[in-house]
Design an enzyme around this catalytic site. Structure first.
Site: not given
Ligand code: ZN
Ligand code: ZN
Length: 183
Positions: A134, A137, A143-144, A149, A168
């Protein structure tokens, strides 16, 4: 980055120092402390027919708190009730992207919730992962797709357990650049 950790309603206090210790090991150039004050859970956040709380309304209260308490670059609210966001049955947390306010809920991170016998260490590890996610963010990270990650989206606790508490390489670089712009 100066991170303040804020209890929202009653939370198991022993989790908060663990986050204070853990977060600076993951975010570069970061200091963390527990805010003494407790933010009350906004009464209008409770949705009776779902028996859950609306995380966006709580997050907005944290945002208002950040506007009054400028000592922190980021405030991470920690709550211990079940929360949902629009379109989702439940969430582990929510944050402004980018922004200063983030929220995690311990409710569905507790081993008890799943009938697991695992103890405090498992709760702490899950809470740390969701806190990093969070706060990531708030630094503008999305998002990855990499499942290991920390910025990978957790659909369920299985995803949370599978991912690391670390970024990552690409996301770490983005976090570093964002933190550098705070000075
Ligand atoms: Zn999220
Ligand atoms: Zn990542």
């Amino acid at each position: 980055m100066k991170v303040g950790i804020l209890s929202v309603g009653q939370v198991p206090r022993e989790v908060l120092p663990e986050l204070v210790q853990g977060l600076p090991k993951i975010f570069p150039d970061t200091a963390c402390s527990v805010i003494k004050e407790t933010l009350p859970i906004p009464a209008d956040a409770f949705v009776k027919k779902r028996n859950q709380y609306n995380s966006s309304l709580i997050l907005n209260q944290i945002k208002i708190f950040t506007a009054r308490n400028t000592a922190f670059d980021r405030v991470l609210g920690v709550i211990d009730v079940d929360v949902f966001a629009s379109g989702l049955n439940y969430v582990f947390g929510e944050a402004y992207m980018p922004g200063k306010a983030a929220l995690i809920s311990l409710c569905r991170l507790k081993p008890d919730f799943y009938g697991e016998t695992a103890g405090f260490d498992v709760l702490v590890m899950r809470a740390l992962k969701e806190a990093v996610h969070e706060l990531g963010h708030t630094l503008g990270l999305r998002h990855c797709e990499k499942a290991f990650c920390v910025m990978h989206f957790s659909n369920s606790i299985l995803d949370t357990d599978k991912k690391q508490s670390l970024f990552c390489g690409q996301d770490y670089l983005q976090a570093l650049l964002a933190i550098n712009t705070l000075r």
